[in-house]
Motif scaffolding. Structure first.
Motif, short mmCIF file in Angstrom:
data_model
loop_
_atom_site.label_atom_id
_atom_site.label_comp_id
_atom_site.label_asym_id
_atom_site.label_seq_id
_atom_site.Cartn_x
_atom_site.Cartn_y
_atom_site.Cartn_z
N LYS A 1 -7.04 13.06 3.73
CA LYS A 1 -6.93 12.59 5.11
C LYS A 1 -5.91 13.39 5.92
O LYS A 1 -5.34 12.87 6.88
N GLU B 1 5.43 -4.39 -1.64
CA GLU B 1 6.42 -3.32 -1.79
C GLU B 1 7.12 -3.33 -3.15
O GLU B 1 7.88 -2.44 -3.45
N CYS C 1 -6.72 8.03 -3.25
CA CYS C 1 -7.33 7.74 -1.94
C CYS C 1 -6.67 6.51 -1.32
O CYS C 1 -6.27 6.51 -0.16
N ALA C 2 -6.57 5.45 -2.14
CA ALA C 2 -5.98 4.20 -1.64
C ALA C 2 -4.49 4.39 -1.34
O ALA C 2 -3.99 3.88 -0.33
N HIS D 1 -3.98 6.09 1.95
CA HIS D 1 -4.28 5.20 3.07
C HIS D 1 -3.14 4.23 3.37
O HIS D 1 -3.06 3.68 4.48
N GLN D 2 -2.23 4.02 2.42
CA GLN D 2 -1.09 3.12 2.66
C GLN D 2 -0.03 3.77 3.55
O GLN D 2 0.87 3.08 4.03
N HIS D 3 -0.10 5.08 3.73
CA HIS D 3 0.99 5.80 4.37
C HIS D 3 0.56 6.42 5.71
O HIS D 3 -0.63 6.54 6.00
N GLN D 4 1.57 6.82 6.47
CA GLN D 4 1.32 7.46 7.77
C GLN D 4 1.42 8.98 7.64
O GLN D 4 0.84 9.70 8.44
N LYS E 1 -5.74 7.84 10.34
CA LYS E 1 -5.76 6.38 10.21
C LYS E 1 -7.02 5.80 10.84
O LYS E 1 -7.64 6.42 11.69
N GLN F 1 -12.60 1.58 -1.84
CA GLN F 1 -12.14 2.08 -0.54
C GLN F 1 -12.94 1.43 0.60
O GLN F 1 -12.92 0.22 0.72
N HIS G 1 -1.70 -4.59 6.02
CA HIS G 1 -1.09 -3.27 5.86
C HIS G 1 -2.12 -2.13 5.91
O HIS G 1 -1.76 -0.98 6.15
N GLN H 1 -4.05 -0.74 11.64
CA GLN H 1 -3.09 -0.34 12.67
C GLN H 1 -2.91 -1.46 13.70
O GLN H 1 -1.89 -1.55 14.35
N TRP I 1 7.98 1.92 5.96
CA TRP I 1 8.89 1.17 5.08
C TRP I 1 10.31 1.18 5.61
O TRP I 1 10.61 1.82 6.57
#
Lengths: 318, 318
Positions: A20, A257, A288-289, A292-295, A316, B256, B292, B295, B318
């Motif tokens: 991504k 978390e 992949c997952a 997707h949790q992050h920016q 996103k 996914q 989470h 957006q 975070w």
């Protein structure tokens, strides 16, 4: 993976749903920004905006996405969608045949891959069902669509018990796809491309991919602990991800978390080795997952030198 | 939940890790934007920027977050952290005692909740261990920190087999917390607040919460299929989320963006009832994790009228 694809006589069309990011997409395409796979319209737009082209949106197309598809088709040299059912095909053809766009679509038809089920049974048409030939016919002959080829994903390789089973599924991907392409060509249909791929089946690939034109794995860009567990890449398998620098540890539970850590062999945890405040690198269970949790992706100089040398933005949305 | 807290004689300090939106936080605090719980520094900043105050960062504090903590402490009327180990406490006190900030911290000490383990065993100090009393003492007497109270989270309620067991865990949360507060007070320590809470134990609350000052559930803001399965809210339990408008269906696998759907009773799927392109509303399995993934939250007029009447931004990072 690009070298392996070349050795097997086909092209790599990397699936960018895993990374991504533009930067990893550039690496995965050898700098060409051409011939990629995506799984969301948001990804298609994200990579198109970054100068990528020859983009395949490889999820069975539903009617609510046709407006976006028309825009991507208009803005790119090559944009492909995937269809695996006659109802989708009929709805798409009807949409592309409405008076205000019909002339333009006839002049430049929408490129469509037909999804084929090679045994995963999640999507793809049944290659042994006569209606599947009729589906390809409909898309090849509509005038407003054109056949890009056939596409399969052996996702059942993720449920394989061992490496030998993955190779068998890789052979099944190839044989089912080549067999269906041959059947279609035998009745005069033009099938420009036959594509296969999942990271397990492309990592433990069969001895040959004769008759296959492209492969489209994605997870290989990062690999992850799922792949380690499958034996498609090196490492020590654990549940819920792992600690590459501390193979004696495993994550035994995850709650948002927070994670719970125990030893891999069940011995008592030696707290003195991991004082409070220790930062331990985690290899995700499913990359992949995890992406997707992050920016952002933070790129470090070396695995052991955590100096951040670059920051990549993650696509996103859907 | 606010009414229940009032009936039980305590205040609600909603955990905003579930909703991660300003708008839901406003609703959860009855419009006051005061007295909330968060689980990341990003959430603390997000809600502080939106005018929230009396914010508790309820994850055991590590040294790498103290810079952010100092800024939040300086910018808010009330900001609280949570500590559950002497090493964290010593590191925090050392940081707050450095020459350039010591005077200022002595004038306005950092407010600290001490985390207590009531049986979950993920975090919190052991209320029966003498070192836990010493920990509270250290934080209460350091001069640069001040005791906000004690805090527990009966997270093992999520593993409960039935409603009766959840009520027992709720009683355990209360009894352990009140017992530890009583012990601390008996040796002259000032314990301003004793807090308990998880959504299961606050939903199936005990008959009384005497001695408890506040409760801090979060998941109740949305509830979800985990809670349905636990019996803390109404609905039909399924794995991987459910279809509120189609209880005859269940999600049997997730990969996914793709899900596999089967019938709840194992009968063949009646495809005619769900034609291709159907949009089915999904109730997530775990609302914190589902939030989470996104957006924004799209707010609809009514469950059955999917007109979007508002869009709420979700806190990221975070």
């Amino acid at each position: 993976m690009r070298v392996r694809a070349e050795e097997l006589g086909c092209s790599l069309r990397p699936h960018l749903k895993t990374c991504k990011t533009v930067e990893a997409g550039v690496i995965a395409t050898g700098g060409t920004r051409r011939r990629v796979t995506v799984s969301t319209i948001a990804e298609a737009k994200f990579f198109a905006d970054a100068g990528f082209d020859d983009i395949l949106y490889a999820v069975p197309l539903t009617a609510d996405k046709v407006d976006d598809v028309e825009k991507l088709h208009a803005g790119l040299a090559q944009f492909h969608v995937m269809i695996d059912h006659a109802e989708q095909a009929a709805a798409l053809i009807a949409r592309l045949s409405r008076p205000e766009v019909r002339e333009q679509m006839l002049a430049r038809p929408l490129s469509v891959f037909v999804g084929v089920d090679c045994g995963y049974h999640r999507d793809g048409c049944d290659p042994n069902d006569p209606s599947s030939v009729a589906l390809v016919h409909m898309l090849a002959e509509s005038g407003v669509t054109t056949l890009a080829g056939i596409y399969t994903h052996g996702g059942h390789s993720y449920d394989a018990a061992n490496a030998a089973e993955i190779v068998r599924i890789a052979e099944q991907e190839r044989d089912v796809t080549v067999g269906f392409a041959t059947k279609l060509r035998s009745i005069g249909l033009n099938v420009p491309r036959a594509g296969v791929g999942s990271t397990p089946t492309c990592s433990l690939a069969p001895s040959h991919l004769d008759g296959i034109d492209e492969m489209h794995p994605g997870n290989f860009l990062y690999y992850d602990m799922t792949q380690v567990a499958l034996g498609t890449c090196a490492g020590a398998a654990t549940g819920y991800g792992g600690f590459p620098e501390h193979p004696e540890l495993r994550i035994s539970n995850l709650k948002q978390e927070c994670g719970e850590v125990s030893t891999a062999d069940g011995a008592p945890l030696e707290y003195a080795r991991y004082p409070i405040g220790s930062l331990l690198a985690i290899a995700p269970h499913h990359s992949c997952a995890a992406t997707h949790q992050h920016q952002h992706v933070y790129v470090v100089a070396e695995p052991t030198d955590r100096t951040i040398i670059d920051t990549w933005r993650i696509c996103k949305g859907w």
